[in-house]
Motif scaffolding. Structure first.
Motif, PDB file in Angstrom:
ATOM      1  N   ALA A   4       0.499  -1.388  -0.089  1.00  0.00           N
ATOM      2  CA  ALA A   4      -0.236  -0.326   0.040  1.00  0.00           C
ATOM      3  C   ALA A   4       1.092   0.993  -0.282  1.00  0.00           C
ATOM      4  N   GLU A   5       2.113   1.621   0.410  1.00  0.00           N
ATOM      5  CA  GLU A   5       3.124   2.445   0.379  1.00  0.00           C
ATOM      6  C   GLU A   5       3.092   2.538  -0.683  1.00  0.00           C
ATOM      7  N   SER A   6       3.229   1.798  -2.112  1.00  0.00           N
ATOM      8  CA  SER A   6       3.467   2.167  -2.622  1.00  0.00           C
ATOM      9  C   SER A   6       2.496   2.672  -3.717  1.00  0.00           C
ATOM     10  N   HIS A   7       1.458   3.111  -3.405  1.00  0.00           N
ATOM     11  CA  HIS A   7       0.350   3.445  -3.846  1.00  0.00           C
ATOM     12  C   HIS A   7      -0.027   4.866  -3.266  1.00  0.00           C
ATOM     13  N   SER A   8       0.485   5.836  -2.352  1.00  0.00           N
ATOM     14  CA  SER A   8       0.015   6.666  -2.115  1.00  0.00           C
ATOM     15  C   SER A   8       0.529   8.159  -2.683  1.00  0.00           C
ATOM     16  N   VAL A   9       0.161   9.286  -2.646  1.00  0.00           N
ATOM     17  CA  VAL A   9      -0.557  10.674  -2.824  1.00  0.00           C
ATOM     18  C   VAL A   9       1.298  10.827  -3.838  1.00  0.00           C
ATOM     19  N   CYS A  10       2.885  10.103  -3.242  1.00  0.00           N
ATOM     20  CA  CYS A  10       3.960   9.935  -3.866  1.00  0.00           C
ATOM     21  C   CYS A  10       4.379   9.351  -5.055  1.00  0.00           C
ATOM     22  N   ALA A  11       2.963   8.837  -5.719  1.00  0.00           N
ATOM     23  CA  ALA A  11       2.873   7.816  -6.579  1.00  0.00           C
ATOM     24  C   ALA A  11       2.385   9.031  -7.618  1.00  0.00           C
ATOM     25  N   GLU A  12       2.249   8.288  -9.241  1.00  0.00           N
ATOM     26  CA  GLU A  12       1.971   8.343  -9.850  1.00  0.00           C
ATOM     27  C   GLU A  12       0.323   8.671  -9.795  1.00  0.00           C
ATOM     28  N   PRO A  13      -0.070   9.469 -10.710  1.00  0.00           N
ATOM     29  CA  PRO A  13      -1.377   9.612  -9.977  1.00  0.00           C
ATOM     30  C   PRO A  13      -2.480   8.462 -10.378  1.00  0.00           C
ATOM     31  N   ALA A  14      -2.201   7.572 -11.333  1.00  0.00           N
ATOM     32  CA  ALA A  14      -2.873   6.544 -11.826  1.00  0.00           C
ATOM     33  C   ALA A  14      -2.438   5.563 -10.913  1.00  0.00           C
ATOM     34  N   GLN A  15      -2.190   5.175 -10.601  1.00  0.00           N
ATOM     35  CA  GLN A  15      -1.211   4.288  -9.483  1.00  0.00           C
ATOM     36  C   GLN A  15      -1.745   5.178  -7.483  1.00  0.00           C
ATOM     37  N   ARG A  16      -2.015   5.617  -7.591  1.00  0.00           N
ATOM     38  CA  ARG A  16      -2.462   5.996  -6.232  1.00  0.00           C
ATOM     39  C   ARG A  16      -3.607   5.644  -5.944  1.00  0.00           C
ATOM     40  N   TRP A  17      -3.624   5.304  -4.165  1.00  0.00           N
ATOM     41  CA  TRP A  17      -5.188   4.560  -3.653  1.00  0.00           C
ATOM     42  C   TRP A  17      -4.990   5.558  -2.745  1.00  0.00           C
ATOM     43  N   THR A  18      -4.264   6.615  -2.408  1.00  0.00           N
ATOM     44  CA  THR A  18      -4.933   7.628  -1.005  1.00  0.00           C
ATOM     45  C   THR A  18      -4.646   8.973  -2.439  1.00  0.00           C
ATOM     46  N   ASP A  19      -5.076   9.748  -2.037  1.00  0.00           N
ATOM     47  CA  ASP A  19      -4.414  11.323  -2.617  1.00  0.00           C
ATOM     48  C   ASP A  19      -4.425  12.180  -1.556  1.00  0.00           C
ATOM     49  N   VAL A  20      -4.054  13.340  -1.572  1.00  0.00           N
ATOM     50  CA  VAL A  20      -4.422  14.550  -1.095  1.00  0.00           C
ATOM     51  C   VAL A  20      -4.990  15.536  -1.063  1.00  0.00           C
ATOM     52  N   THR A  21      -5.286  16.092  -2.598  1.00  0.00           N
ATOM     53  CA  THR A  21      -6.651  17.104  -2.999  1.00  0.00           C
ATOM     54  C   THR A  21      -7.049  16.513  -3.683  1.00  0.00           C
ATOM     55  N   GLY A  22      -6.794  15.134  -4.608  1.00  0.00           N
ATOM     56  CA  GLY A  22      -8.011  14.336  -5.265  1.00  0.00           C
ATOM     57  C   GLY A  22      -7.920  15.084  -6.635  1.00  0.00           C
ATOM     58  N   GLU A  23      -7.151  15.887  -6.766  1.00  0.00           N
ATOM     59  CA  GLU A  23      -7.923  17.141  -8.379  1.00  0.00           C
ATOM     60  C   GLU A  23      -7.597  15.518  -9.531  1.00  0.00           C
ATOM     61  N   LEU A  24      -6.340  15.133  -9.194  1.00  0.00           N
ATOM     62  CA  LEU A  24      -6.049  14.134 -10.808  1.00  0.00           C
ATOM     63  C   LEU A  24      -6.563  12.863 -10.520  1.00  0.00           C
ATOM     64  N   THR A  25      -7.194  12.406  -9.370  1.00  0.00           N
ATOM     65  CA  THR A  25      -7.729  10.843  -9.273  1.00  0.00           C
ATOM     66  C   THR A  25      -9.074  10.924  -9.139  1.00  0.00           C
ATOM     67  N   ASP A  26     -10.040  12.339  -9.066  1.00  0.00           N
ATOM     68  CA  ASP A  26     -11.546  11.678  -8.770  1.00  0.00           C
ATOM     69  C   ASP A  26     -11.811  11.231  -7.496  1.00  0.00           C
ATOM     70  N   ALA A  27     -10.936  11.658  -6.502  1.00  0.00           N
ATOM     71  CA  ALA A  27     -10.878  11.315  -5.243  1.00  0.00           C
ATOM     72  C   ALA A  27     -11.159  12.117  -4.034  1.00  0.00           C
ATOM     73  N   TYR A  28     -11.673  12.294  -2.851  1.00  0.00           N
ATOM     74  CA  TYR A  28     -12.408  13.339  -1.667  1.00  0.00           C
ATOM     75  C   TYR A  28     -10.880  14.004  -1.366  1.00  0.00           C
ATOM     76  N   PRO A  29     -10.706  15.068  -1.100  1.00  0.00           N
ATOM     77  CA  PRO A  29      -8.836  15.560  -0.308  1.00  0.00           C
ATOM     78  C   PRO A  29      -8.394  14.087   0.691  1.00  0.00           C
ATOM     79  N   MET A  30      -7.450  13.809   0.481  1.00  0.00           N
ATOM     80  CA  MET A  30      -7.486  13.500   1.956  1.00  0.00           C
ATOM     81  C   MET A  30      -8.029  11.822   2.245  1.00  0.00           C
ATOM     82  N   HIS A  31      -8.319  11.210   1.353  1.00  0.00           N
ATOM     83  CA  HIS A  31      -9.533   9.564   1.378  1.00  0.00           C
ATOM     84  C   HIS A  31      -8.922   8.860   0.287  1.00  0.00           C
TER      85      HIS A  31
END
Length: 268
Positions: free
Chosen positions: A224-251
């Motif tokens: 899971a650590e390889s899929h945090s906000v530090c990864a490329e957007p397509a690889q993220r399982w969590t995101d900070v802003t969600g702007e590039l992943t259609d996610a809620y911020p910090m979720h």
């Protein structure tokens, strides 16, 4: 010759004669008669663009991991009772969905009890202004971590009383960030990120240990650590802003919710 050596010799003889031993019969999972998802926003929130159900402030997305588990053919019936912002004390309002026939429960709870929302909010502020989140939050977070096991024990007792035959699967919290380079969090000192990562590991340890103490399962998607906000957007399982992943911020992102659903279904 001991009796236990006979099967081994039989396999060896069959192989020597050019005949492969029969493959083991595949194990077919038992259908789940009634599944209930309990928990907070890490269970409730899927895609930002997805329709939601339930109380408006729950943000219970149509593509969160409970919805994806419910859509699997193995699940015959069930209900998603998760709700954004929930703490362990809110579980009594969610367990109305449980019945004596409920045979599967997923439980995603504990993060808000240790002020996960404040941690996420502080790191979001740190993107644009200097703020020492560990200095502000370390003492209260670790005090709350010390009281969390007893709170989770109460949740398991409540579920057990209402659905005594239910299998419970606790889900861990997907990390928001990782060690090393992290372009999205370049403004945040690395030692601050390390603190947040440690807190995530600590709460996941508490969630896992409590689950094991009650005979429940625990799942967290591998790597899971390889899929945090530090990864490329397509690889993220969590995101900070969600702007590039259609996610809620910090979720969790939609991909993160899919990964969690797959982790749950894999242990059924």
């Amino acid at each position: 010759m001991t009796r236990r050596l006979l099967p081994v010799l039989a396999v060896a003889l069959l192989t020597a004669c050019g005949t492969e031993p029969p493959a083991p019969e595949p194990v077919t999972p038992e259908p789940v008669a009634h599944y209930v998802a309990l928990g907070d926003s890490y269970a409730a929130m899927g895609s930002l663009s997805a329709p939601t159900s339930g109380p408006a402030d729950c943000f219970r997305s149509a593509d969160n991991y409970p919805a994806l588990v419910l859509a699997d053919p193995l699940i015959l019936a069930g209900e998603d009772a998760s709700c954004s912002g929930a703490v362990t004390a809110d579980i009594p309002t969610q367990v109305a969905a449980l019945t004596p026939d409920t045979d599967l429960v997923t439980l995603s709870i504990g993060g808000n009890d240790i002020r996960f929302g404040d941690i996420a909010g502080c790191f979001h502020r740190a993107l644009t202004e200097p703020v020492d989140c560990p200095a502000l939050l370390d003492a209260p977070v670790h005090h709350l971590l010390s009281t969390l096991p007893a709170e989770l024990d109460g949740v398991y007792d409540t579920i057990g009383a209402l659905s005594p035959g239910a299998r419970i699967i606790a889900t861990g919290y997907l990390p928001l960030l990782a060690d090393g380079e992290c372009p999205e969090l370049a403004a945040v000192p690395e030692e601050h990120r390390a603190w947040a990562l440690d807190v995530t590991a600590e709460i996941n340890a508490v969630v896992r240990e409590t689950a094991e103490r009650h005979g429940a399962g625990f799942v967290l998607p591998a790597d899971a650590e390889s899929h945090s906000v530090c990864a490329e957007p397509a690889q993220r399982w969590t995101d900070v802003t969600g702007e590039l992943t259609d996610a809620y911020p910090m979720h969790p992102t939609p991909a993160g919710q899919r990964a969690m659903a797959e982790a749950v279904l894999a242990v059924l």
